[in-house]
Motif scaffolding. Structure first.
Motif, mmCIF file in Angstrom:
data_model
loop_
_atom_site.group_PDB
_atom_site.id
_atom_site.type_symbol
_atom_site.label_atom_id
_atom_site.label_comp_id
_atom_site.label_asym_id
_atom_site.label_seq_id
_atom_site.Cartn_x
_atom_site.Cartn_y
_atom_site.Cartn_z
ATOM 1 N N ASP A 1 -0.076 2.928 -4.779
ATOM 2 C CA ASP A 1 -0.463 4.225 -4.212
ATOM 3 C C ASP A 1 -1.390 4.918 -5.210
ATOM 4 O O ASP A 1 -0.962 5.225 -6.326
ATOM 5 N N THR B 1 0.866 -1.187 0.000
ATOM 6 C CA THR B 1 0.000 0.000 0.000
ATOM 7 C C THR B 1 0.900 1.235 0.000
ATOM 8 O O THR B 1 2.123 1.134 0.173
ATOM 9 N N ALA B 2 0.259 2.403 -0.104
ATOM 10 C CA ALA B 2 1.028 3.656 -0.094
ATOM 11 C C ALA B 2 1.805 3.803 1.202
ATOM 12 O O ALA B 2 2.865 4.438 1.237
#
Ligand SMILES: Cc1cc2nc3c(=O)[nH]c(=O)nc-3n(C[C@H](O)[C@H](O)[C@H](O)COP(=O)(O)OP(=O)(O)OC[C@H]3O[C@@H](n4cnc5c(N)ncnc54)[C@H](O)[C@@H]3O)c2cc1C
Length: 490
Positions: free
Chosen positions: A208, A80-81
């Motif tokens: 992201d 994930t980001a």
């Protein structure tokens, strides 16, 4: 008098054409290969390849040279980001096929090693030579080329266009492309960083929604970043130095990078409608293209070459039945499509720009991961249809046990009948590997257990290391002869 200048003319010497030329030559064909450029493409493209390709390099006699040029990454992750791990594919350094599951490479270095092998094998390589036209008749193909010594005509039994995405051979055959309607622009940045410091030595997709990014530690001090372009962003602006510095900021390395290449690519999925028209074939990027998320474009071309080389060798020596050569597309197209679909599915996970959709994706993937429901084994399907029997394991790759040496060393370029109390093989292009023989004894326990798992007393392995079928040895042999019409041709 022989009307042919060569058995096989290969048009295009990227990795697909290199491997096809090498394997066909090793199978005893006379091979001419042309490429319009004076040297291999100098910039990196493929970042990784898999165990099956190293096994084909082994068959081509170049694995020992290529392995030291590569690095075995330890994992491939989707993050994930904020760095949470959504998907984590571990990479085993010892897969069941005799090699590590994945290798990171520098494609130009690998292509140089393949070109050196072509020279050793005396393949007639003509560089700076371009296809100008081709026509075929029932017996062969006549190809016009232009090159340093002017226009030339080459008469070949078979021609294979390995001439890349913009294939002139495909165009000359009038073959269309079917499109998966996946089309995403990405900036690809290839760099050399002499002092990588704490840069992660991994393959990562950073999902992201503000900007999906791929980070790849390739071989040596080479690092690649790929940045997805957002709607409205202009390719020419994305490759400006100031923009690149901004994009690299999170990696704190902008002051240390030597940029080797910066270019915007469109990642897409395309498959040619026909891979064979008479005596002319297409292979590699000429026949299919895919987004790079699964790292399989070059791999697929090299598999095409391994599938085609032994069939062309048999066809050049005998009056091969048409379905033998048609089996190339029958077997390879569904395999490639399944990989393209996997790559696109990975791309759809990565390429989400909508914040809410990305949050939902993260929650769903993290929940599945927590519940142990994610499948992180990358398994592509066995070959189906084509030159295979309908038995257990048909179309799968036969494992490559290691017992002091690798099993395939016993096969060379041939297929093999493996089991006990095997019938004589006359002069067929198969080796007879009796599990009780001294050479086979070190491998016998592992192969016996594979045979028991498939309820079989013997296995017939094709020259490309795929299982033709399992069953009683005499039946396997009779089916192999009749499918390839070997006895009639002898
Ligand atoms: C950014 C990026 C990342 C990638 N990552 C991966 C990866 O990680 N793993 C992977 O497996 N693959 C990857 N690929 C894909 C891989 O690079 C290609 O699939 C592979 O190079 C295709 O090989 P090929 O031999 O079929 O074609 P090419 O390498 O394109 O070679 C074609 C050859 O044909 C020659 N030619 C063209 N037209 C003519 C003509 N008319 N006459 C004579 N010669 C001609 C050209 O000069 C060239 O040498 C990636 C690609 C890109 C762009």
């Amino acid at each position: 008098m022989n009307e042919f200048d060569c058995d096989l003319l290969v048009i295009g010497l990227g990795p697909t054409g290199d491997i096809l030329s090498i394997l066909a030559r090793m199978q005893g064909l006379t091979v001419t290969a042309i490429d319009r450029e004076p040297a291999p493409y100098p910039l990196p493209r493929a970042a990784v390849f898999d165990h099956e390709i190293m096994r084909i390099f082994q068959m081509a006699g170049v694995a020992d040279r290529i392995e030291p040029l590569c690095r075995v990454p330890d994992r491939y992750q989707f993050l994930t980001a904020t760095g949470e791990v959504l998907l984590d594919f571990p990479i085993s350094p010892e897969g069941p096929y005799g090699w590590a599951e994945t290798y990171a490479l520098h494609q130009p270095a690998v292509e140089q090693a393949l070109r050196a092998r072509l020279a050793e094998l005396d393949v007639d390589v003509r560089l700076s030579t371009t296809l100008a036209g081709l026509r075929q008749d029932a017996n062969g193909v006549t190809v016009e080329t232009t090159g340093p010594s002017g226009p030339q005509t080459i008469r070949a039994r078979f021609v294979v266009g390995c001439d890349g995405a913009w294939s002139s051979v495909r165009e000359a055959l009038g073959v269309g492309l079917s499109d998966y309607a996946f089309d995403e622009p990405w900036l690809v940045l290839d760099t050399i960083i002499e002092e990588p410091g704490d840069l992660p030595i991994v393959c990562q997709q950073i999902c992201d929604p503000a900007r999906p990014v791929t980070h790849l530690a390739m071989s040596g001090n080479r690092f690649r970043w790929e940045f997805m372009l957002k709607p409205g962003e202009i390719p020419a602006e994305m490759v400006e130095d100031s923009r690149i510095r901004e994009l690299l900021e999170p990696w704190h390395c902008a002051d240390r990078v030597m940029i080797e290449r910066k270019a915007v690519y469109r990642f897409h999925g395309l498959v040619a409608d026909r891979w064979r028209v008479g005596r002319v074939f297409i292979a590699g990027d000429a026949a299919h293209q895919m987004p790079p998320f699964a790292g399989q474009g070059m791999c697929s071309g090299i598999r095409d070459a391994a599938n085609l080389a032994w069939k062309l060798a048999l066809a050049a020596r005998s009056d091969a039945p048409a379905d033998m050569l048609d089996s190339y597309q029958t077997e390879r197209e569904p395999h490639v499509r399944s990989i393209i679909e996997t790559a696109i599915a990975m791309g759809r996970v990565v390429c989400l720009l909508n914040e809410q959709a990305a949050t939902a994706r993260n929650e769903q993937m993290l929940a599945r991961k927590a519940a142990g429901e994610q499948d992180v084994s990358v398994q592509y399907p066995p070959l189906k249809g084509g030159l295979l029997l309908e038995t257990a394991a048909a179309g799968a790759l036969f494992p490559q046990p290691i017992a002091g040496r690798r099993f395939d060393e016993l096969l060379g370029l041939s297929g093999a009948l493996v089991g006990r109390e095997l019938p004589a093989l006359d002069d067929l292009p198969l080796v007879r590997l009796d599990l009780d023989s001294p050479a086979l004894r070190p491998f016998a326990a592992e192969i016996d257990s594979w045979l028991a798992e498939h309820g079989a007393s013997a296995v017939l392995i094709r020259p490309d290391r795929h299982v033709f079928g399992v069953g009683p040895p005499a039946l396997l042999l009779q089916q192999w002869n009749s499918r390839l019409r070997l006895r009639e041709a002898a």
